[in-house]
Design a protein around this motif. Structure first.
Motif, PDB file in Angstrom:
ATOM      1  N   PHE A  10       0.755  -1.055  -0.209  1.00 19.24           N
ATOM      2  CA  PHE A  10       0.058  -0.047   0.009  1.00 19.24           C
ATOM      3  C   PHE A  10       0.712   1.109   0.134  1.00 19.24           C
ATOM      4  N   VAL A  11       1.876   1.242   0.778  1.00 25.40           N
ATOM      5  CA  VAL A  11       2.903   2.516   0.931  1.00 25.40           C
ATOM      6  C   VAL A  11       3.519   2.716  -0.375  1.00 25.40           C
ATOM      7  N   LYS A  12       3.849   1.427  -1.140  1.00 19.67           N
ATOM      8  CA  LYS A  12       4.583   1.517  -2.479  1.00 19.67           C
ATOM      9  C   LYS A  12       3.566   2.103  -3.572  1.00 19.67           C
ATOM     10  N   ALA A  13       2.425   1.636  -3.545  1.00 22.10           N
ATOM     11  CA  ALA A  13       1.622   2.175  -4.614  1.00 22.10           C
ATOM     12  C   ALA A  13       1.151   3.703  -4.224  1.00 22.10           C
ATOM     13  N   SER A  14       1.080   3.790  -3.087  1.00 25.95           N
ATOM     14  CA  SER A  14       0.801   5.448  -2.866  1.00 25.95           C
ATOM     15  C   SER A  14       1.989   6.278  -3.231  1.00 25.95           C
ATOM     16  N   GLU A  15       3.154   5.745  -3.044  1.00 23.85           N
ATOM     17  CA  GLU A  15       4.157   6.661  -3.485  1.00 23.85           C
ATOM     18  C   GLU A  15       4.520   6.760  -4.901  1.00 23.85           C
ATOM     19  N   VAL A  16       4.525   5.639  -5.688  1.00 24.50           N
ATOM     20  CA  VAL A  16       4.627   5.518  -7.101  1.00 24.50           C
ATOM     21  C   VAL A  16       3.527   5.984  -7.895  1.00 24.50           C
ATOM     22  N   GLY A  17       2.388   6.060  -7.224  1.00 21.37           N
ATOM     23  CA  GLY A  17       1.012   6.430  -8.127  1.00 21.37           C
ATOM     24  C   GLY A  17       0.299   5.566  -8.825  1.00 21.37           C
ATOM     25  N   SER A  18       0.759   4.332  -9.014  1.00 22.88           N
ATOM     26  CA  SER A  18      -0.188   3.516  -9.770  1.00 22.88           C
ATOM     27  C   SER A  18       0.171   1.955  -9.145  1.00 22.88           C
ATOM     28  N   PHE A  19      -0.892   1.112  -9.511  1.00 16.01           N
ATOM     29  CA  PHE A  19      -0.579  -0.526  -8.901  1.00 16.01           C
ATOM     30  C   PHE A  19       0.228  -0.967 -10.034  1.00 16.01           C
ATOM     31  N   ALA A  20       0.496  -0.708 -11.148  1.00 13.86           N
ATOM     32  CA  ALA A  20       1.470  -1.182 -12.196  1.00 13.86           C
ATOM     33  C   ALA A  20       2.861  -0.828 -12.005  1.00 13.86           C
ATOM     34  N   ALA A  21       3.119   0.295 -11.474  1.00 15.92           N
ATOM     35  CA  ALA A  21       4.594   0.893 -11.176  1.00 15.92           C
ATOM     36  C   ALA A  21       4.866   0.136  -9.737  1.00 15.92           C
ATOM     37  N   ALA A  22       3.652   0.099  -8.815  1.00 14.50           N
ATOM     38  CA  ALA A  22       4.281  -0.519  -7.552  1.00 14.50           C
ATOM     39  C   ALA A  22       4.493  -2.194  -7.842  1.00 14.50           C
ATOM     40  N   ALA A  23       3.706  -2.608  -8.818  1.00 14.69           N
ATOM     41  CA  ALA A  23       3.783  -4.162  -8.972  1.00 14.69           C
ATOM     42  C   ALA A  23       5.237  -4.417  -9.675  1.00 14.69           C
ATOM     43  N   GLU A  24       5.808  -3.432 -10.302  1.00 11.15           N
ATOM     44  CA  GLU A  24       7.010  -3.693 -11.033  1.00 11.15           C
ATOM     45  C   GLU A  24       8.294  -3.116 -10.081  1.00 11.15           C
ATOM     46  N   ALA A  25       7.986  -2.467  -9.031  1.00  8.62           N
ATOM     47  CA  ALA A  25       9.020  -2.246  -7.941  1.00  8.62           C
ATOM     48  C   ALA A  25       9.072  -3.466  -7.252  1.00  8.62           C
ATOM     49  N   MET A  26       8.025  -4.223  -6.784  1.00 10.71           N
ATOM     50  CA  MET A  26       8.058  -5.066  -5.827  1.00 10.71           C
ATOM     51  C   MET A  26       7.905  -6.570  -6.261  1.00 10.71           C
ATOM     52  N   GLY A  27       7.831  -6.656  -7.624  1.00  8.83           N
ATOM     53  CA  GLY A  27       8.311  -7.961  -8.090  1.00  8.83           C
ATOM     54  C   GLY A  27       7.152  -8.694  -8.339  1.00  8.83           C
ATOM     55  N   MET A  28       5.837  -8.293  -8.338  1.00  8.88           N
ATOM     56  CA  MET A  28       4.569  -8.956  -8.261  1.00  8.88           C
ATOM     57  C   MET A  28       3.546  -8.444  -9.471  1.00  8.88           C
ATOM     58  N   SER A  29       2.615  -8.913  -9.369  1.00 10.47           N
ATOM     59  CA  SER A  29       1.658  -8.562 -10.570  1.00 10.47           C
ATOM     60  C   SER A  29       0.793  -7.340  -9.844  1.00 10.47           C
ATOM     61  N   PRO A  30       0.222  -6.607 -11.082  1.00 10.46           N
ATOM     62  CA  PRO A  30      -0.778  -5.470 -10.534  1.00 10.46           C
ATOM     63  C   PRO A  30      -2.096  -6.236  -9.907  1.00 10.46           C
ATOM     64  N   GLN A  31      -2.431  -7.385 -10.263  1.00  9.08           N
ATOM     65  CA  GLN A  31      -3.607  -7.890  -9.571  1.00  9.08           C
ATOM     66  C   GLN A  31      -3.224  -8.116  -8.140  1.00  9.08           C
ATOM     67  N   MET A  32      -2.049  -8.911  -8.026  1.00  9.64           N
ATOM     68  CA  MET A  32      -1.518  -8.962  -6.344  1.00  9.64           C
ATOM     69  C   MET A  32      -1.601  -7.597  -5.631  1.00  9.64           C
ATOM     70  N   VAL A  33      -1.042  -6.542  -6.158  1.00  8.82           N
ATOM     71  CA  VAL A  33      -0.917  -5.149  -5.501  1.00  8.82           C
ATOM     72  C   VAL A  33      -2.394  -4.843  -5.093  1.00  8.82           C
ATOM     73  N   ALA A  34      -3.429  -5.062  -6.100  1.00 12.08           N
ATOM     74  CA  ALA A  34      -4.777  -4.850  -5.788  1.00 12.08           C
ATOM     75  C   ALA A  34      -5.336  -5.484  -4.690  1.00 12.08           C
ATOM     76  N   LYS A  35      -5.037  -6.861  -4.645  1.00 11.41           N
ATOM     77  CA  LYS A  35      -5.662  -7.727  -3.562  1.00 11.41           C
ATOM     78  C   LYS A  35      -4.980  -7.304  -2.347  1.00 11.41           C
ATOM     79  N   HIS A  36      -3.848  -6.926  -2.194  1.00 10.32           N
ATOM     80  CA  HIS A  36      -3.222  -6.422  -0.956  1.00 10.32           C
ATOM     81  C   HIS A  36      -4.044  -5.126  -0.406  1.00 10.32           C
ATOM     82  N   VAL A  37      -4.324  -4.128  -1.381  1.00 12.07           N
ATOM     83  CA  VAL A  37      -4.793  -2.775  -1.056  1.00 12.07           C
ATOM     84  C   VAL A  37      -6.330  -3.287  -0.519  1.00 12.07           C
ATOM     85  N   VAL A  38      -6.930  -4.234  -1.201  1.00 16.78           N
ATOM     86  CA  VAL A  38      -8.357  -4.608  -0.979  1.00 16.78           C
ATOM     87  C   VAL A  38      -8.448  -5.147   0.269  1.00 16.78           C
TER      88      VAL A  38
END
Length: 297
Positions: A10-38
Motif C-alpha cells: 500500500f505504501v509503495k502504491a501510494s508513493e509511485v502513483g499506480s498499481f502497475a508501477a508498484a507491481a514492477e517495483a515489488m516484483g509482483m503482478s498488478p492484480q496482486m497489488v490490488a489484492k493487498h490494498v483491498v
C-alpha cells in the motif's frame, strides 16, 4: 494475507502513483497489488485509495493510514536489524577454561582486548591444569596443551607451546653459562612441579635430531610458574618456561636464554569447543579471535 506485507504494498502504491508501477517495483503482478490494498480496505472497512483507469489518490483516511504504515514498517525493519545484529555481534557470558600459565600470562591479556572489541560480551575464565569435561562442567571453549583424542570436541590448532631455558644475567655471571644440557647438574634449576614433589622433574633438549634429557634439581620447586619466573629474574637459578612469556623478559634484559642452539620441549596446543552442534556467534567469534592471535603463522 500478511498485514505487514500488505502495508508495504500500500505504501509503495501510494508513493509511485499506480498499481502497475508498484507491481514492477515489488516484483509482483498488478492484480496482486490490488489484492493487498483491498485486503487492508476490507479489514479497515473504509476506502484508502480512490482509483480510476487514469489516476489514483489517497482518501483522507488513506493519507493518515499511509503515515502510520510508514512508521510501523520502519519500526519492523529496526526490530529485524536489531535481531540480526544480535545474531552477528557476540553477546552474553562465555565460559572458558585454559591451562594455568598460558591462561595467566597470554590468554588474560587477550581476553581484555577481546572484551574491549565486543562490549556486550562477558568472559568467565577458569584456569587449571587438570582435565575438564566441557559438557559436565559447562565450559563452552577450552584451550588445551597436548594431543587431542576426544572426538566429541572440535579442535583448531594453535602455535605449539614451546619451552626455553633462561636465567638472569647476574646468575650466569656468578655461576657460569651451561653449554650443554649435561652441565645443568652443576646449576640450580627452577623446576615446575606438576603433581607431587616426589616425582622427578625431567627436562628434554634436542639438537640435530639428538635428544638429551636431564633431571632438574634446585633449591626452589613450585606448581606456580609465576613463582619460578620471579625466582629466575631474582637470580636463583635457571628456569624452563613458555617462549611466548620469556621472550618479553629476554627483550627487557631481565633474562638471558640458555642453550640457544637447542630446542626445548614443544607440545601441540588447540582451542576446542563441543562438537555436534553449530557454534553460537559468541563461541565462533572467540575461537576465531584466538586462532588469529595464537594460531600457526
Amino acid at each position: 494475507m500478511d498485514r505487514l506485507t500488505s502495508m508495504a504494498v500500500f505504501v509503495k502504491a501510494s508513493e509511485v502513483g499506480s498499481f502497475a508501477a508498484a507491481a514492477e517495483a515489488m516484483g509482483m503482478s498488478p492484480q496482486m497489488v490490488a489484492k493487498h490494498v483491498v485486503f487492508l480496505e476490507d479489514r479497515l472497512g473504509t476506502t484508502l485509495l480512490h482509483r480510476t483507469t487514469r489516476r489514483q489518490s489517497l482518501t483522507d483516511v488513506g493519507r493518515a493510514y499511509y503515515d502510520r504504515c510508514k512508521l510501523v514498517l520502519a519500526e519492523a525493519e529496526a526490530a529485524e536489524t536489531l535481531a540480526q545484529d544480535m545474531r552477528s555481534l557476540p553477546s552474553g557470558v562465555l565460559r572458558v577454561n585454559a591451562p594455568m600459565t598460558f591462561g595467566a600470562f597470554s590468554l588474560a591479556p587477550f581476553v581484555t582486548r577481546y572484551l574491549r572489541r565486543y562490549p556486550q560480551m562477558q568472559i568467565d575464565l577458569t584456569l587449571n591444569d587438570r582435565f575438564v569435561d566441557p559438557l559436565e562442567e559447562g565450559f563452552e571453549v577450552m584451550v588445551r596443551i597436548g594431543e587431542v583424542e576426544d572426538t566429541s570436541l572440535v579442535a583448531h590448532a594453535l602455535a605449539p607451546y614451546r619451552l626455553i631455558a633462561c636465567a638472569s644475567p647476574d646468575y650466569l655471571a656468578k655461576r657460569g653459562t651451561p653449554r650443554t644440557p649435561s652441565e645443568f647438574q652443576h646449576h640450580d634449576c627452577l623446576a615446575y612441579a606438576y603433581w607431587s614433589p616426589s616425582i622427578p622433574c625431567r627436562w628434554q633438549f634436542t639438537r640435530a635430531g639428538q635428544v638429551e634429557e636431564i633431571q632438574a634439581t634446585g633449591r626452589i620447586r613450585s606448581n606456580d610458574w609465576k613463582t619460578l619466573l620471579h625466582a629466575a629474574v631474582e637470580g636463583y637459578g635457571i628456569t624452563l618456561g613458555p617462549e611466548g612469556v620469556l621472550s618479553g623478559e629476554i627483550a627487557a634484559g631481565r633474562l638471558v636464554r640458555v642453550l640457544p642452539d637447542y630446542e626445548g620441549p614443544s607440545r601441540p596446543m588447540h582451542v576446542l569447543y563441543p562438537a555436534g552442534r553449530r557454534p553460537t556467534v559468541k563461541v565462533k567469534s572467540f575461537v576465531d579471535a584466538i586462532v588469529d592471535e595464537f594460531g600457526l603463522k
